[in-house]
Every structure is written in C-alpha cells, then in structure tokens.
Design a protein around this motif. Structure first.
Motif, PDB file in Angstrom:
ATOM      1  N   LYS A 317       0.679  -1.230   0.244  1.00 38.34           N
ATOM      2  CA  LYS A 317       0.187   0.237   0.405  1.00 38.34           C
ATOM      3  C   LYS A 317       0.823   1.401   0.185  1.00 38.34           C
ATOM      4  O   LYS A 317       0.681   2.316  -0.515  1.00 38.34           O
ATOM      5  CB  LYS A 317      -0.794   0.035   1.641  1.00 38.34           C
ATOM      6  N   ASN A 318       2.422   0.817   0.217  1.00 40.43           N
ATOM      7  CA  ASN A 318       3.143   2.584   0.324  1.00 40.43           C
ATOM      8  C   ASN A 318       3.819   2.497  -1.013  1.00 40.43           C
ATOM      9  O   ASN A 318       4.530   3.739  -1.052  1.00 40.43           O
ATOM     10  CB  ASN A 318       3.900   2.333   1.408  1.00 40.43           C
ATOM     11  N   SER A 319       3.840   1.926  -1.981  1.00 44.44           N
ATOM     12  CA  SER A 319       4.447   1.409  -3.019  1.00 44.44           C
ATOM     13  C   SER A 319       3.936   2.871  -3.998  1.00 44.44           C
ATOM     14  O   SER A 319       2.810   3.027  -4.350  1.00 44.44           O
ATOM     15  CB  SER A 319       4.626   0.567  -3.454  1.00 44.44           C
ATOM     16  N   ASN A 320       4.956   3.970  -4.492  1.00 42.43           N
ATOM     17  CA  ASN A 320       4.490   5.099  -5.372  1.00 42.43           C
ATOM     18  C   ASN A 320       3.749   3.998  -6.955  1.00 42.43           C
ATOM     19  O   ASN A 320       3.112   4.661  -7.093  1.00 42.43           O
ATOM     20  CB  ASN A 320       5.230   5.658  -5.866  1.00 42.43           C
ATOM     21  N   LEU A 321       4.556   2.954  -6.840  1.00 40.61           N
ATOM     22  CA  LEU A 321       3.724   2.318  -8.543  1.00 40.61           C
ATOM     23  C   LEU A 321       2.170   1.907  -7.560  1.00 40.61           C
ATOM     24  O   LEU A 321       1.403   2.498  -9.603  1.00 40.61           O
ATOM     25  CB  LEU A 321       4.708   1.138  -8.232  1.00 40.61           C
ATOM     26  N   ASN A 322       2.219   1.530  -6.806  1.00 40.72           N
ATOM     27  CA  ASN A 322       1.215   1.250  -6.435  1.00 40.72           C
ATOM     28  C   ASN A 322      -0.320   2.476  -6.937  1.00 40.72           C
ATOM     29  O   ASN A 322      -1.343   2.640  -6.813  1.00 40.72           O
ATOM     30  CB  ASN A 322       0.443  -0.185  -5.754  1.00 40.72           C
ATOM     31  N   VAL A 323       0.682   3.324  -6.199  1.00 41.47           N
ATOM     32  CA  VAL A 323      -0.376   4.845  -5.981  1.00 41.47           C
ATOM     33  C   VAL A 323      -0.865   5.326  -7.054  1.00 41.47           C
ATOM     34  O   VAL A 323      -1.776   5.539  -7.897  1.00 41.47           O
ATOM     35  CB  VAL A 323       0.406   5.831  -5.638  1.00 41.47           C
ATOM     36  N   TYR A 324       0.483   4.987  -8.220  1.00 39.97           N
ATOM     37  CA  TYR A 324       0.241   5.609  -9.621  1.00 39.97           C
ATOM     38  C   TYR A 324      -0.988   4.482 -10.753  1.00 39.97           C
ATOM     39  O   TYR A 324      -1.753   4.903 -10.966  1.00 39.97           O
ATOM     40  CB  TYR A 324       1.535   5.297 -11.020  1.00 39.97           C
ATOM     41  N   GLY A 325      -0.724   3.580 -10.098  1.00 44.09           N
ATOM     42  CA  GLY A 325      -1.582   2.522 -11.337  1.00 44.09           C
ATOM     43  C   GLY A 325      -3.430   2.842 -10.273  1.00 44.09           C
ATOM     44  O   GLY A 325      -4.286   3.190 -11.291  1.00 44.09           O
ATOM     45  N   TYR A 326      -3.740   3.202  -9.327  1.00 43.74           N
ATOM     46  CA  TYR A 326      -4.485   3.726  -8.538  1.00 43.74           C
ATOM     47  C   TYR A 326      -5.115   4.891  -9.010  1.00 43.74           C
ATOM     48  O   TYR A 326      -6.263   5.002  -9.660  1.00 43.74           O
ATOM     49  CB  TYR A 326      -4.451   3.882  -7.145  1.00 43.74           C
ATOM     50  N   ILE A 327      -4.198   5.957  -9.776  1.00 47.78           N
ATOM     51  CA  ILE A 327      -5.260   7.461  -9.921  1.00 47.78           C
ATOM     52  C   ILE A 327      -5.124   7.045 -11.119  1.00 47.78           C
ATOM     53  O   ILE A 327      -5.891   7.780 -11.823  1.00 47.78           O
ATOM     54  CB  ILE A 327      -4.191   8.858 -10.029  1.00 47.78           C
ATOM     55  N   THR A 328      -4.050   6.380 -12.091  1.00 48.63           N
ATOM     56  CA  THR A 328      -4.743   6.344 -13.658  1.00 48.63           C
ATOM     57  C   THR A 328      -6.093   5.640 -14.075  1.00 48.63           C
ATOM     58  O   THR A 328      -6.877   5.383 -15.006  1.00 48.63           O
ATOM     59  CB  THR A 328      -3.072   5.854 -14.468  1.00 48.63           C
TER      60      THR A 328
END
Length: 404
Positions: A317-328
C-alpha cells in the motif's frame, strides 16, 4: 381549426417518436449497453517486471468499480496481456487487442519502448492510446499523433527542473549521467542539457548509456566516477537505478545523487538497493505518500488505503507504483463517465482533451489535471523531494511547467 389542432398533435407525437432516435446511444467496437472493453499490455515478466504491480492495481480498481455497478451501467472489461517490455511482443499483443478482442481503447500501455512500437499503428487505426505510461514528448503531441495521450509528466520537463536545481544549489557541479538507451533516457538527457543552457558543455563531464537487457551497469558507474563527476544523474528504470545505488555505495563514492521519477519507488528501487545506501537521494513527485502521517486524515488517502485493503491486500500500500496504478485507473473511469452514452473512439479523445481541474485522490494539494486539444500533457507539475533514509520528504514549492 380542428384540422390545425390535429396536424399539430400529429406533428408533436411524431416529434416525441423522433426524440429517442436523436438521443440514441453511439458505440464503436468494444462498447455496448452492458460492457466497455479496454486493452492493456503490462510487463508482467522481463527486465522491468517491477512495474507489473501497476497493472495489478489497475485491474483491482476496475474490479471495485464493477462491483459498484460499473460506469453508467456498463461493466469495464479490462483485458491485459504480458509484453515483457519487448517492443515486438507489444506489437503482437496490441494487434491482438485491437483486431481480435476489438477493444474500444488501449489504456496505460506500460513503458516507452512498448508505446513507441505501437503508436503509429494505433493512430492509423484511430484507436485511442490513452494515458500511455511514459513521459516522452512524442506521446503528448496532438498534431502528430491525435490518438495518443501520455500520462506521465514530461521527461524533458523533469530534466529541465533538475537542471534548475543544480544551477541553484550546485553551480560548480561536474555532472555524470547514466541513461537508458531509448527515448526515455534520451529525453531526460536532452531536458537536463536544455535546462543547463550554455553551461551544459562544461558541466556534463560524462555520459554512459545502457540497454534494458544489460545484466549490470557496473562498468558505466566506474566510467562516470573516473571522469571526476561529483553529481550523478540516474535517468533509468528501477532495476538499473537500484544497481547504481548499490555500486556507488560499494565503491565508496559520494556524489550528489538524483534519480528520475520512474526509479524513485521505495519498493522497486530503494529497498532492493538498501535504504541506508539510498539516503540523500533527490527526485521529484506529484502524488501523496500514503505512508506519510501527514495524510492520515486525508479523504483521498483514506479511500486509497481502504481500496488496497479490500481489493489488493497482497500489494504494498505504500508503493508509489500502486499509487500510480490507482490514480491512472481513477482517471480512466472519470473519462469513461464523461463519455456518457457516446462510447466512440472520437469521443474518448474529445473528453480526455477537455479536462478542467480534475482532482484525483492522491495528487498533491495544488496539483490537478488540465488538458486542451492542443495540450495533451496530463501532468505538468512537480514537487522536489529528498530521501532521509526512511521516506521521501518534500522541499521547495510545487513547480509548474508552462511550456508546451
């Protein structure tokens, strides 16, 4: 008079009959009353498989939206294929998506090489190449490629911002650059030199490229160190960025170390390289860090964390890759909602090129999405950040690039 009233009544009833026809739903291949087909290639294997988690997050987000009833009553069918970060494989899989699966659009094809390999084909077919996962300038050029819109901030812009930082904070630096030998690395190098202006020739003392398939970049690091460089710019993807951090620590070199936004992931780069070795790294960001307690009560961050807990519990949950996947994925759903019942290739691009102050859950305050038919750049704003050994800390103010 009776005849006139009768004629008016007939005309009005005819009009009422015509109205539904005028308001008919319009679909291109890949859309129907019940479904919207979206296609994507992801490096689930290969040299940058660290990015696979982006595709997994996006698939999980779409599952959440479908559980909530879909978009305007339609379920999204996200079809994902592995391209292993290989351009020939990407061509094969994208043709399969367009000609076999007949998707309405492609979404977030991951990586510069893969996007470059299919850009002309998708534009020829007039199939949207929406939110391409690359910041190379050619993917946000509506004049040359009207069916392609990149998502990532421009690598040229990012390179210019690093140059501004260097000129201000390290005006006498001797710069060594490690760059990926493709459009990604070359755009970063070009942006850096453009930002340095007439000082580029004297300040950049070493350049070394690598191929994605190269097993190591040790020889390049040694070459750059031997040049006398005291500032190192890593224009790379996670694997090579981690290798560079480890090698630099191993040989006891201590340059000012800048890593590009593609390679500043805690999970994909910094942890594999070693957090202590990563201390002092400089980069940029445009999203919230869900591990930062500053966002503990932020509604957008809370929605993201709830989503991860329910739909992607195995993900970091702290990975910026997953943050990126979420916002895209969030922006994809926003676009499809805007399309209403006109689910055509043309309307997808029409809606995507008319964003006005679109707020995504995890964008930093002061940053929003704005596009126009002549400016396809989804992200044009950055925050400088520095790694303190545990997390990335912001410094300075949000920087907006006004250049098109």
């Amino acid at each position: 008079m009776k005849r006139l009233c009768l004629a008016l009544a007939v005309a009005m009833s005819c009009g009422l009959l015509v109205q539904p026809a005028e308001a008919q739903k319009r679909y291109d291949a890949g859309a129907s009353d019940t479904e919207i087909k979206v296609g994507q290639t992801v490096p689930f294997s290969g040299p940058v498989s660290a990015y696979a988690t982006i595709g997994k997050t996006q698939a999980a987000y779409i599952r959440m939206i479908n559980d909530q009833g879909g978009v305007n009553g339609r379920k999204i069918n996200l079809i994902q294929y592995d391209d292993a970060y290989s351009p020939p494989k990407a061509v094969e899989q994208v043709r399969r998506l367009v000609e076999g699966d007949e998707v309405l659009l492609t979404f977030q094809i991951i990586g510069t090489p893969s996007n470059a390999a299919v850009q002309k084909y998708l534009n020829l077919k007039k199939v949207p190449q929406l939110f391409a996962a690359t910041g190379v300038a050619r993917f946000s050029d509506p004049k040359a490629f009207p069916w392609t819109m990149g998502f990532n901030p421009s690598y040229l812009t990012e390179g210019r911002i690093y140059a501004q930082y260097i000129l201000k904070e390290h005006p006498n630096a001797k710069i060594g650059v490690l760059y990926q030998n493709d459009d990604l690395g070359k755009d970063y190098l070009k942006g850096l030199k453009a930002g340095l202006g007439n000082k580029a020739a004297s300040m950049v003392v070493a350049e070394a490229s690598y191929e994605v398939a190269d097993p190591t970049i040790d020889s390049q690091i040694l070459k750059i160190k031997d040049s006398g460089a005291d500032l190192f710019f890593s224009a790379t993807t996670p694997k090579q960025a981690a290798q560079a951090i480890r090698k630099i620590a191993e040989i006891g070199w201590h340059p000012v170390h800048i890593v590009d936004i593609n390679a500043n992931s805690m999970s994909a780069t910094l942890k594999p390289a070693g957090l202590e070795a990563s201390k002092g790294l400089i980069s940029v960001n445009y999203v919230k860090d869900p591990a930062d307690t500053a966002w503990a009560n932020d509604p957008g961050a809370q929605r993201y964390l709830a989503f991860m807990a329910k739909y992607y519990p195995d993900g970091d949950k702290n990975s910026n890759l997953n943050v990126y996947g979420y916002i895209t994925a969030q922006l994809l759903v926003h676009t499809l909602k805007m399309c209403g019942d006109t689910l055509t290739h043309e309307n997808v691009m029409q809606q995507a090129s008319h964003f006005t102050n679109v707020d995504l859950d995890l964008l930093l305050p002061g940053i929003s999405v704005n596009t126009t038919p002549t400016d396809y750049r989804v992200n044009k704003q950055f925050q400088m950040i520095r790694f303190d050994g545990e997390r990335w800390l912001p410094f300075g103010s949000v920087i907006t690039d006004g250049n098109e």
